[in-house]
Scaffold this active site. Structure first.
Site, mmCIF file in Angstrom:
data_model
loop_
_atom_site.group_PDB
_atom_site.id
_atom_site.type_symbol
_atom_site.label_atom_id
_atom_site.label_comp_id
_atom_site.label_asym_id
_atom_site.label_seq_id
_atom_site.Cartn_x
_atom_site.Cartn_y
_atom_site.Cartn_z
ATOM 1 C CG ASP A 15 -1.972 1.060 1.182
ATOM 2 O OD1 ASP A 15 -2.293 1.523 0.072
ATOM 3 O OD2 ASP A 15 -2.494 1.428 2.255
ATOM 4 C CG HIS A 32 0.674 2.109 -9.688
ATOM 5 N ND1 HIS A 32 0.308 1.624 -8.447
ATOM 6 C CD2 HIS A 32 -0.395 2.834 -10.143
ATOM 7 C CE1 HIS A 32 -0.914 2.042 -8.159
ATOM 8 N NE2 HIS A 32 -1.352 2.780 -9.163
ATOM 9 C CG LEU A 126 9.589 -17.152 -4.048
ATOM 10 C CD1 LEU A 126 9.340 -17.312 -2.545
ATOM 11 C CD2 LEU A 126 10.090 -15.742 -4.367
#
Length: 235
Positions: A15, A32, A126
Protein backbone atom coordinates in the site's frame (compact mmCIF):
# COMPACT_ATOMS: atom_id res chain seq x y z
CA UNK A 1 17.68 -14.05 12.91
CA UNK A 2 14.74 -15.39 10.91
CA UNK A 3 13.35 -18.69 12.12
CA UNK A 4 13.51 -20.39 8.75
CA UNK A 5 11.34 -23.36 9.66
CA UNK A 6 8.50 -21.25 11.08
CA UNK A 7 7.98 -18.84 8.19
CA UNK A 8 6.69 -20.77 5.22
CA UNK A 9 4.37 -18.12 3.79
CA UNK A 10 4.90 -14.36 3.82
CA UNK A 11 2.11 -12.16 2.47
CA UNK A 12 2.40 -8.43 1.77
CA UNK A 13 -0.27 -5.79 1.23
CA UNK A 14 1.67 -3.30 -0.89
CA UNK A 15 0.00 0.00 0.00
CA UNK A 16 1.09 3.56 -0.69
CA UNK A 17 2.12 3.80 -4.34
CA UNK A 18 -0.35 6.57 -5.12
CA UNK A 19 0.50 8.67 -2.06
CA UNK A 20 4.22 8.23 -2.74
CA UNK A 21 3.73 9.61 -6.25
CA UNK A 22 1.50 12.48 -5.05
CA UNK A 23 4.13 13.58 -2.54
CA UNK A 24 6.49 14.03 -5.50
CA UNK A 25 3.89 15.76 -7.70
CA UNK A 26 3.73 12.85 -10.12
CA UNK A 27 0.91 10.76 -11.55
CA UNK A 28 -0.08 7.62 -9.66
CA UNK A 29 1.55 5.51 -12.39
CA UNK A 30 4.94 6.85 -11.27
CA UNK A 31 4.32 5.30 -7.87
CA UNK A 32 3.19 2.01 -9.37
CA UNK A 33 6.36 1.79 -11.48
CA UNK A 34 8.55 2.43 -8.42
CA UNK A 35 6.42 -0.03 -6.45
CA UNK A 36 7.05 -2.70 -9.08
CA UNK A 37 10.80 -2.19 -8.66
CA UNK A 38 10.41 -2.54 -4.90
CA UNK A 39 8.46 -5.76 -5.42
CA UNK A 40 11.27 -7.17 -7.55
CA UNK A 41 13.80 -6.43 -4.81
CA UNK A 42 11.66 -8.05 -2.11
CA UNK A 43 10.96 -11.10 -4.28
CA UNK A 44 14.65 -11.78 -4.75
CA UNK A 45 15.34 -11.12 -1.05
CA UNK A 46 12.73 -13.74 -0.09
CA UNK A 47 14.32 -16.12 -2.59
CA UNK A 48 17.70 -15.61 -0.90
CA UNK A 49 16.11 -16.19 2.52
CA UNK A 50 14.57 -19.43 1.24
CA UNK A 51 11.04 -18.42 2.17
CA UNK A 52 8.93 -21.00 0.26
CA UNK A 53 5.84 -18.84 -0.41
CA UNK A 54 5.45 -15.10 -1.00
CA UNK A 55 2.07 -13.50 -1.69
CA UNK A 56 1.81 -9.96 -3.09
CA UNK A 57 -1.58 -8.25 -2.95
CA UNK A 58 -1.29 -6.46 -6.27
CA UNK A 59 -4.85 -5.56 -7.27
CA UNK A 60 -7.99 -6.12 -5.21
CA UNK A 61 -11.51 -6.50 -6.54
CA UNK A 62 -12.19 -3.03 -5.11
CA UNK A 63 -9.14 -1.55 -6.85
CA UNK A 64 -10.69 -2.40 -10.21
CA UNK A 65 -13.32 0.29 -9.51
CA UNK A 66 -10.66 2.99 -9.75
CA UNK A 67 -10.61 5.35 -12.78
CA UNK A 68 -10.34 3.55 -16.11
CA UNK A 69 -7.12 5.40 -16.93
CA UNK A 70 -5.36 4.01 -13.85
CA UNK A 71 -6.51 0.45 -14.55
CA UNK A 72 -5.29 0.84 -18.14
CA UNK A 73 -1.90 2.07 -16.88
CA UNK A 74 -1.68 -0.86 -14.48
CA UNK A 75 -2.56 -3.32 -17.24
CA UNK A 76 0.24 -1.98 -19.44
CA UNK A 77 2.62 -2.14 -16.47
CA UNK A 78 1.72 -5.79 -15.81
CA UNK A 79 2.40 -6.60 -19.46
CA UNK A 80 5.83 -4.95 -19.31
CA UNK A 81 6.70 -6.76 -16.09
CA UNK A 82 5.78 -10.15 -17.56
CA UNK A 83 7.82 -9.48 -20.71
CA UNK A 84 10.80 -8.27 -18.68
CA UNK A 85 10.86 -10.91 -15.96
CA UNK A 86 9.70 -14.20 -17.50
CA UNK A 87 13.24 -15.30 -18.35
CA UNK A 88 14.50 -14.10 -14.97
CA UNK A 89 11.84 -16.06 -13.08
CA UNK A 90 12.76 -19.21 -15.00
CA UNK A 91 16.48 -18.76 -14.37
CA UNK A 92 16.02 -17.99 -10.67
CA UNK A 93 13.71 -20.98 -10.10
CA UNK A 94 10.62 -18.89 -9.23
CA UNK A 95 7.17 -20.40 -9.82
CA UNK A 96 4.43 -17.85 -10.49
CA UNK A 97 0.86 -18.38 -9.32
CA UNK A 98 -2.00 -15.99 -10.10
CA UNK A 99 -4.75 -15.74 -7.48
CA UNK A 100 -7.94 -13.99 -8.55
CA UNK A 101 -10.22 -13.46 -11.52
CA UNK A 102 -8.11 -12.33 -14.48
CA UNK A 103 -11.01 -12.49 -16.94
CA UNK A 104 -11.45 -8.71 -16.64
CA UNK A 105 -8.09 -8.08 -18.30
CA UNK A 106 -7.37 -7.85 -22.04
CA UNK A 107 -7.01 -11.24 -23.73
CA UNK A 108 -3.29 -10.70 -24.40
CA UNK A 109 -2.54 -10.15 -20.72
CA UNK A 110 -4.60 -13.20 -19.78
CA UNK A 111 -2.67 -15.28 -22.32
CA UNK A 112 0.67 -13.97 -21.08
CA UNK A 113 -0.21 -14.64 -17.43
CA UNK A 114 -1.22 -18.21 -18.22
CA UNK A 115 1.93 -18.71 -20.30
CA UNK A 116 4.34 -17.60 -17.58
CA UNK A 117 2.58 -19.81 -15.04
CA UNK A 118 3.01 -22.76 -17.40
CA UNK A 119 6.67 -21.94 -18.09
CA UNK A 120 7.51 -21.73 -14.38
CA UNK A 121 5.33 -24.55 -13.03
CA UNK A 122 8.31 -26.85 -12.38
CA UNK A 123 10.32 -24.24 -10.48
CA UNK A 124 10.94 -24.90 -6.78
CA UNK A 125 12.98 -21.98 -5.43
CA UNK A 126 10.10 -19.68 -4.52
CA UNK A 127 6.35 -19.86 -5.00
CA UNK A 128 5.34 -16.30 -5.92
CA UNK A 129 1.60 -15.73 -5.54
CA UNK A 130 0.37 -12.56 -7.24
CA UNK A 131 -3.17 -11.58 -6.24
CA UNK A 132 -4.83 -9.87 -9.21
CA UNK A 133 -8.47 -8.82 -9.03
CA UNK A 134 -8.63 -10.87 -5.84
CA UNK A 135 -10.98 -10.39 -2.90
CA UNK A 136 -11.31 -12.49 0.23
CA UNK A 137 -15.10 -12.11 0.35
CA UNK A 138 -15.46 -13.19 -3.25
CA UNK A 139 -13.22 -16.17 -2.61
CA UNK A 140 -15.48 -17.27 0.26
CA UNK A 141 -18.63 -16.73 -1.84
CA UNK A 142 -17.14 -18.84 -4.65
CA UNK A 143 -16.30 -21.52 -2.09
CA UNK A 144 -19.90 -21.45 -0.83
CA UNK A 145 -21.15 -21.98 -4.40
CA UNK A 146 -18.91 -25.04 -4.75
CA UNK A 147 -20.22 -26.30 -1.41
CA UNK A 148 -23.83 -26.03 -2.57
CA UNK A 149 -22.95 -27.99 -5.71
CA UNK A 150 -21.34 -30.73 -3.66
CA UNK A 151 -24.37 -30.98 -1.39
CA UNK A 152 -26.79 -31.00 -4.31
CA UNK A 153 -24.80 -33.73 -6.06
CA UNK A 154 -24.74 -35.84 -2.92
CA UNK A 155 -20.94 -35.72 -2.61
CA UNK A 156 -21.20 -34.10 0.82
CA UNK A 157 -23.72 -34.07 3.64
CA UNK A 158 -24.24 -30.69 5.23
CA UNK A 159 -24.12 -32.07 8.78
CA UNK A 160 -20.70 -33.59 8.08
CA UNK A 161 -19.11 -30.36 6.83
CA UNK A 162 -15.92 -29.32 8.63
CA UNK A 163 -13.83 -26.16 8.48
CA UNK A 164 -11.11 -28.12 6.74
CA UNK A 165 -13.47 -29.38 4.04
CA UNK A 166 -14.79 -25.91 3.37
CA UNK A 167 -11.28 -24.46 3.30
CA UNK A 168 -10.35 -26.91 0.57
CA UNK A 169 -13.00 -25.35 -1.66
CA UNK A 170 -11.25 -21.97 -1.63
CA UNK A 171 -8.91 -20.92 -4.42
CA UNK A 172 -6.08 -20.19 -1.98
CA UNK A 173 -6.25 -23.69 -0.45
CA UNK A 174 -3.38 -24.83 -2.68
CA UNK A 175 -1.04 -22.65 -0.59
CA UNK A 176 -0.13 -22.77 3.12
CA UNK A 177 -1.92 -20.20 5.26
CA UNK A 178 0.12 -17.00 5.70
CA UNK A 179 2.38 -17.00 8.74
CA UNK A 180 3.09 -13.27 8.53
CA UNK A 181 1.16 -10.52 6.76
CA UNK A 182 2.95 -7.20 6.26
CA UNK A 183 1.03 -4.06 5.36
CA UNK A 184 2.83 -0.89 4.30
CA UNK A 185 1.41 2.62 4.09
CA UNK A 186 0.15 3.10 7.64
CA UNK A 187 -3.36 1.65 7.36
CA UNK A 188 -4.32 -0.99 9.94
CA UNK A 189 -6.63 -3.26 7.98
CA UNK A 190 -6.68 -6.32 5.72
CA UNK A 191 -8.63 -4.67 2.90
CA UNK A 192 -10.31 -7.94 1.90
CA UNK A 193 -7.07 -9.93 1.66
CA UNK A 194 -6.89 -13.59 2.73
CA UNK A 195 -9.92 -13.27 5.01
CA UNK A 196 -10.30 -17.00 5.60
CA UNK A 197 -6.69 -18.09 5.80
CA UNK A 198 -5.42 -15.19 7.93
CA UNK A 199 -7.24 -16.36 11.09
CA UNK A 200 -3.97 -17.00 12.92
CA UNK A 201 -1.53 -15.02 10.84
CA UNK A 202 0.82 -12.59 12.57
CA UNK A 203 0.58 -8.95 11.42
CA UNK A 204 3.18 -6.27 10.92
CA UNK A 205 2.08 -2.73 10.04
CA UNK A 206 4.44 0.04 8.99
CA UNK A 207 4.01 3.70 8.05
CA UNK A 208 6.53 3.23 5.24
CA UNK A 209 4.95 3.62 1.82
CA UNK A 210 5.49 0.62 -0.44
CA UNK A 211 7.93 2.25 -2.91
CA UNK A 212 10.22 3.02 0.06
CA UNK A 213 9.96 -0.47 1.60
CA UNK A 214 13.47 -1.85 1.11
CA UNK A 215 15.35 -4.93 2.32
CA UNK A 216 16.13 -3.25 5.65
CA UNK A 217 12.42 -2.67 6.22
CA UNK A 218 11.76 -6.33 5.46
CA UNK A 219 14.50 -7.37 7.89
CA UNK A 220 12.81 -5.35 10.67
CA UNK A 221 9.50 -7.09 10.04
CA UNK A 222 11.14 -10.52 10.00
CA UNK A 223 13.05 -9.75 13.21
CA UNK A 224 9.76 -8.84 14.92
CA UNK A 225 8.22 -12.07 13.67
CA UNK A 226 11.22 -14.14 14.83
CA UNK A 227 10.60 -13.24 18.49
CA UNK A 228 6.85 -13.77 18.33
CA UNK A 229 5.50 -16.82 20.13
CA UNK A 230 2.68 -18.25 18.08
CA UNK A 231 0.08 -20.05 20.20
CA UNK A 232 -2.80 -20.48 17.72
CA UNK A 233 -5.31 -20.01 20.53
CA UNK A 234 -4.21 -23.19 22.32
CA UNK A 235 -2.30 -21.66 25.27
Amino acid sequence: MLKQDSLKHLAIIMDGNGRWASQRNHRRLFGHVKGAKTAQSIIFKCLDLKIPYLSLFTLSTENTLRPESEIRDLTHLFEKIIFKHTKQFIEKDIQLHILGDISIFPSKLQTDLKAIQKKTKSNKGLNLIVALNYGGRQEIVNGAKKLVQKIQSGDLKINELTESQFGELLSSSQFPTPDLIIRTGGNLRLSNFYLWSSAYSEFYFTETLWPDFDEKCLDLALQKYSVTERKFGVL
